[in-house]
Motif scaffolding. Structure first.
Motif, PDB file in Angstrom:
ATOM      1  N   ARG A 156     -19.088 -72.852  66.534  1.00  0.00           N
ATOM      2  CA  ARG A 156     -18.183 -73.716  67.304  1.00  0.00           C
ATOM      3  C   ARG A 156     -16.732 -73.520  66.889  1.00  0.00           C
ATOM      4  N   ARG A 157     -16.510 -73.362  65.577  1.00  0.00           N
ATOM      5  CA  ARG A 157     -15.129 -73.169  65.114  1.00  0.00           C
ATOM      6  C   ARG A 157     -14.557 -71.858  65.638  1.00  0.00           C
ATOM      7  N   ILE A 158     -15.355 -70.791  65.551  1.00  0.00           N
ATOM      8  CA  ILE A 158     -14.858 -69.485  66.011  1.00  0.00           C
ATOM      9  C   ILE A 158     -14.584 -69.514  67.504  1.00  0.00           C
ATOM     10  N   LEU A 159     -15.530 -70.085  68.280  1.00  0.00           N
ATOM     11  CA  LEU A 159     -15.349 -70.122  69.733  1.00  0.00           C
ATOM     12  C   LEU A 159     -14.172 -71.010  70.125  1.00  0.00           C
ATOM     13  N   SER A 160     -14.043 -72.182  69.485  1.00  0.00           N
ATOM     14  CA  SER A 160     -12.927 -73.072  69.836  1.00  0.00           C
ATOM     15  C   SER A 160     -11.592 -72.439  69.477  1.00  0.00           C
ATOM     16  N   THR A 161     -11.547 -71.737  68.344  1.00  0.00           N
ATOM     17  CA  THR A 161     -10.301 -71.050  67.956  1.00  0.00           C
ATOM     18  C   THR A 161      -9.960 -69.958  68.959  1.00  0.00           C
ATOM     19  N   ALA A 162     -10.980 -69.159  69.336  1.00  0.00           N
ATOM     20  CA  ALA A 162     -10.736 -68.070  70.275  1.00  0.00           C
ATOM     21  C   ALA A 162     -10.303 -68.592  71.638  1.00  0.00           C
ATOM     22  N   ILE A 163     -10.984 -69.655  72.125  1.00  0.00           N
ATOM     23  CA  ILE A 163     -10.628 -70.218  73.432  1.00  0.00           C
ATOM     24  C   ILE A 163      -9.238 -70.830  73.387  1.00  0.00           C
ATOM     25  N   GLY A 164      -8.911 -71.484  72.281  1.00  0.00           N
ATOM     26  CA  GLY A 164      -7.586 -72.095  72.171  1.00  0.00           C
ATOM     27  C   GLY A 164      -6.469 -71.074  72.179  1.00  0.00           C
ATOM     28  N   LYS A 165      -6.722 -69.880  71.651  1.00  0.00           N
ATOM     29  CA  LYS A 165      -5.688 -68.846  71.622  1.00  0.00           C
ATOM     30  C   LYS A 165      -5.569 -68.121  72.946  1.00  0.00           C
ATOM     31  N   SER A 171     -10.739 -60.613  83.445  1.00  0.00           N
ATOM     32  CA  SER A 171     -10.838 -59.487  82.499  1.00  0.00           C
ATOM     33  C   SER A 171      -9.813 -59.606  81.389  1.00  0.00           C
ATOM     34  N   ILE A 172      -8.593 -60.048  81.739  1.00  0.00           N
ATOM     35  CA  ILE A 172      -7.560 -60.237  80.707  1.00  0.00           C
ATOM     36  C   ILE A 172      -7.984 -61.327  79.730  1.00  0.00           C
ATOM     37  N   GLU A 173      -8.555 -62.413  80.262  1.00  0.00           N
ATOM     38  CA  GLU A 173      -8.991 -63.491  79.371  1.00  0.00           C
ATOM     39  C   GLU A 173     -10.147 -63.032  78.486  1.00  0.00           C
ATOM     40  N   VAL A 174     -11.072 -62.268  79.042  1.00  0.00           N
ATOM     41  CA  VAL A 174     -12.175 -61.741  78.229  1.00  0.00           C
ATOM     42  C   VAL A 174     -11.629 -60.864  77.110  1.00  0.00           C
ATOM     43  N   ALA A 175     -10.611 -60.041  77.418  1.00  0.00           N
ATOM     44  CA  ALA A 175     -10.006 -59.195  76.385  1.00  0.00           C
ATOM     45  C   ALA A 175      -9.398 -60.040  75.275  1.00  0.00           C
ATOM     46  N   LYS A 176      -8.692 -61.109  75.649  1.00  0.00           N
ATOM     47  CA  LYS A 176      -8.081 -61.988  74.628  1.00  0.00           C
ATOM     48  C   LYS A 176      -9.147 -62.690  73.803  1.00  0.00           C
ATOM     49  N   LEU A 177     -10.173 -63.229  74.487  1.00  0.00           N
ATOM     50  CA  LEU A 177     -11.245 -63.906  73.765  1.00  0.00           C
ATOM     51  C   LEU A 177     -11.975 -62.946  72.822  1.00  0.00           C
ATOM     52  N   ALA A 178     -12.258 -61.735  73.307  1.00  0.00           N
ATOM     53  CA  ALA A 178     -12.966 -60.747  72.478  1.00  0.00           C
ATOM     54  C   ALA A 178     -12.134 -60.378  71.255  1.00  0.00           C
ATOM     55  N   ASN A 194      -9.841 -62.226  69.768  1.00  0.00           N
ATOM     56  CA  ASN A 194      -9.805 -63.364  68.842  1.00  0.00           C
ATOM     57  C   ASN A 194     -11.138 -63.533  68.109  1.00  0.00           C
ATOM     58  N   LEU A 195     -12.250 -63.366  68.830  1.00  0.00           N
ATOM     59  CA  LEU A 195     -13.559 -63.461  68.187  1.00  0.00           C
ATOM     60  C   LEU A 195     -13.738 -62.354  67.149  1.00  0.00           C
ATOM     61  N   ALA A 196     -13.305 -61.135  67.501  1.00  0.00           N
ATOM     62  CA  ALA A 196     -13.406 -60.012  66.556  1.00  0.00           C
ATOM     63  C   ALA A 196     -12.564 -60.274  65.312  1.00  0.00           C
ATOM     64  N   ALA A 197     -11.373 -60.841  65.515  1.00  0.00           N
ATOM     65  CA  ALA A 197     -10.509 -61.141  64.358  1.00  0.00           C
ATOM     66  C   ALA A 197     -11.150 -62.189  63.458  1.00  0.00           C
ATOM     67  N   GLU A 198     -11.842 -63.177  64.061  1.00  0.00           N
ATOM     68  CA  GLU A 198     -12.467 -64.241  63.269  1.00  0.00           C
ATOM     69  C   GLU A 198     -13.589 -63.718  62.381  1.00  0.00           C
ATOM     70  N   ILE A 199     -14.328 -62.694  62.856  1.00  0.00           N
ATOM     71  CA  ILE A 199     -15.470 -62.206  62.073  1.00  0.00           C
ATOM     72  C   ILE A 199     -15.193 -60.865  61.406  1.00  0.00           C
ATOM     73  N   GLY A 200     -13.960 -60.354  61.520  1.00  0.00           N
ATOM     74  CA  GLY A 200     -13.596 -59.117  60.837  1.00  0.00           C
ATOM     75  C   GLY A 200     -14.027 -57.848  61.548  1.00  0.00           C
ATOM     76  N   ALA A 201     -14.222 -57.887  62.865  1.00  0.00           N
ATOM     77  CA  ALA A 201     -14.585 -56.683  63.622  1.00  0.00           C
ATOM     78  C   ALA A 201     -13.320 -55.980  64.114  1.00  0.00           C
ATOM     79  N   ASP A 202     -13.505 -54.891  64.876  1.00  0.00           N
ATOM     80  CA  ASP A 202     -12.383 -54.093  65.383  1.00  0.00           C
ATOM     81  C   ASP A 202     -11.761 -54.811  66.589  1.00  0.00           C
ATOM     82  N   THR A 203     -10.585 -55.410  66.398  1.00  0.00           N
ATOM     83  CA  THR A 203      -9.959 -56.200  67.465  1.00  0.00           C
ATOM     84  C   THR A 203      -9.497 -55.313  68.619  1.00  0.00           C
ATOM     85  N   GLU A 204      -8.949 -54.135  68.316  1.00  0.00           N
ATOM     86  CA  GLU A 204      -8.444 -53.259  69.379  1.00  0.00           C
ATOM     87  C   GLU A 204      -9.580 -52.761  70.271  1.00  0.00           C
TER      88      GLU A 204
END
Length: 521
Positions: free
Chosen positions: A192-201, A341-348, A350-360
């Motif tokens: 919930r924290r990761i998703l809420s952070t990603a959606i908020g950004k 698609s732009i929102e999915v890119a932003k959400l992806a 942010n989610l990648a940044a939260e768990i340490g994956a490749d954001t680009e």
């Protein structure tokens, strides 16, 4: 003649005499000057000798003074050195005294330790004797216990170990269940924290559109000019654009109908330009439509490039950018696909940044995941597969292709970023307010959900809530156990998946409540 000659000779003689006298006087003057110069030189020599003598006397006195000061300095240095030597001797004497005391202390400690060692040796001998006595008593007790219980030592040990193993297994099971419960709670909290952070950004606006566009007219007379003589103008527009033009009783407006958003936009732009120009005939229509097509093509490319700039993604192949821009004129459940698609890119990202994956990588794949929706392909497959095959032609990385093709579970996930893109797509599509449905379809979906729930035995009532994204079922607690309620939730969800089509996901909640009621009299 002779007289004149004599006078001349006299004059010459006198001149010679005067010249001699003048020379003599000059020589005498020079001699006097030389004499005076010699006197001055003599005086200078005498003065110089006096100066030299004074200097010698001064140097002798200065040398004696320097020698005296040097002797005084040497005396001072000697006294300081003697003082330091004396202090050093005193320090050595003090250190020797301290060392002597320490040696005496150490000798005393060594003596005490020796005494303690002897005492310990004596105690050890006593303990050994006691241990032997205890061992003998323990052996005697074991023999007595075996006689009383009728069991051997090994048999009793096996019984105790078995009981201990059972107790440990039970306690381990309890600990595992507690740990699993805490793990589930922690997992839900982190998710919930990761998703809420990603959606908020990532907040994006949606352009809700349908399959029709309305063009406003300056007056109703313009409808006749658009139709043209015997309908030639309207037929020309429909033939060139592929859009149906609906002219009805709506005042000062015509409706453009087409499932292709690009064609509909070309037709709208062309009709507006024709109305502004005032000349409406087949030749002019063709010219304006061609110009509108070029304008829309430029707008498509601009839309694709703006999406890359907004997300900070490096340049892509021009064909990919062009195809990406076409998503601007495509909607899904009222949700603009490019904006989605732009929102999915932003959400992806942010989610990648939260768990340490490749954001680009997540951002790039998120932007391209729905690119297949605007492609015409001979392949009979979903838009995810079509989009992946299209991107493969233009050299996109395998990680991006897998994320695009796997976001609807049609191929296996190969990277964590592919899973992130699927999650971001689900969040963007399913959160409240993201997509729209027609009122009839919406009500029909709610009714279908409740009908599916009521078709199961033991259901007392059911409610489709959260805009149809959750189905809450109340069951009879006496006719159903907790395990059966869990199985029913899974069966209802499976039946919804098999019999209905809907955006996002639907949560199925089974409520089994037992109430104990008693009255105090």
């Amino acid at each position: 003649m002779s007289t004149v000659l004599g006078i001349g000779l006299i004059i010459i003689g006198l001149a010679i005499v005067f010249a001699i006298l003048y020379k003599k006087s000059v020589i005498d003057k020079k001699i006097s000057e030389l004499n005076s110069l010699e006197d001055e030189i003599t005086k200078s020599k005498l003065k110089a000798e006096e100066i030299i003598k004074d200097a010698e006397r001064s140097a002798t006195a200065r040398g004696k003074e320097i020698e005296l000061k040097a002797k005084e300095n040497a005396y001072v240095i000697k006294e300081e050195a003697e003082k330091e030597i004396k202090n050093a001797k005193n320090d050595l004497i003090q250190k020797e005294l301290r060392l002597t005391k320490k040696e005496e202390t150490l000798d005393n400690k060594i003596e005490k330790l020796e005494i303690k060692r002897q005492e310990l040796e004596k105690t050890t001998e006593e303990l050994e004797v006691r241990r032997e006595e205890i061992e003998a008593i323990r052996t005697q007790q074991e023999t007595e216990l075996e006689r009383i219980s009728g069991l051997s030592k090994n048999e009793a040990k096996e019984i105790l170990i078995a009981k201990l193993r059972d107790d440990l297994t039970h306690e381990t099971a309890i600990a595992i269940r507690e740990f699993e419960g805490k793990l589930e709670d922690e997992k839900d909290r982190i998710s919930r924290r990761i998703l809420s952070t990603a959606i908020g950004k990532a907040s994006a606006d949606y352009v809700a559109d349908a399959t029709v566009s309305v063009v406003n007219l300056p007056n109703d007379e313009m409808k006749g000019r658009i139709i043209g003589r015997e309908g030639r103008n309207i037929r020309a527009i429909e033939a060139l654009t592929g859009v149906d033009i609906i002219i009805d009783d709506t005042p000062e407006a015509v409706v453009l109908s087409s499932f292709d958003g690009v064609k509909r936009e070309i037709a709208r732009l062309a009709i507006e330009k024709l109305i502004t120009d005032g000349r409406i005939h087949p030749g002019k229509i063709e010219e304006v439509v061609n110009k509108a097509k070029k304008d829309i093509e430029k707008e498509i490319v601009d839309a694709g490039e703006e999406a890359l700039i907004e997300l900070g993604i490096p340049a892509m192949h021009p064909e990919i950018i062009k195809t990406l821009g076409r998503l601007k004129f495509r909607t899904s459940y009222g949700q603009n696909v490019l904006t989605h698609s732009i929102e999915v890119a932003k959400l992806a990202a942010n989610l990648a940044a939260e768990i340490g994956a490749d954001t680009e990588l997540a951002k790039r794949a998120g932007l391209l995941h729905d690119v297949g929706k605007v492609l015409d392909s001979d392949i009979e497959a979903s838009h995810a597969i079509i989009g992946g095959e299209f991107l493969k032609k233009f050299g996109e990385k395998p990680e991006v292709l897998n994320a695009v093709m796997a976001h609807h579970n049609e191929v296996e996930f190969e990277t964590v970023e592919a899973i992130i893109v699927q999650a971001a797509d689900a969040v963007s599509a399913s959160r409240p307010g993201a997509r729209r449905e027609t009122l009839t379809a919406y009500l029909k979906r709610l009714e279908s959900l409740e009908e599916i729930a009521n078709s199961f035995q033991g259901v007392e009532s059911s409610f489709a809530i959260q805009a149809g994204r959750e189905l809450r079922i109340i069951v009879n607690p006496e006719a159903m156990t907790d395990d059966e309620a869990t199985k029913m939730a899974r069966d209802v969800a499976k039946k919804i998946e098999d019999s209905m089509q809907y955006p996002g996901q639907i949560k199925v909640t089974i409520v089994r409540e037992t109430r104990a009621i008693e009255f105090a009299k």
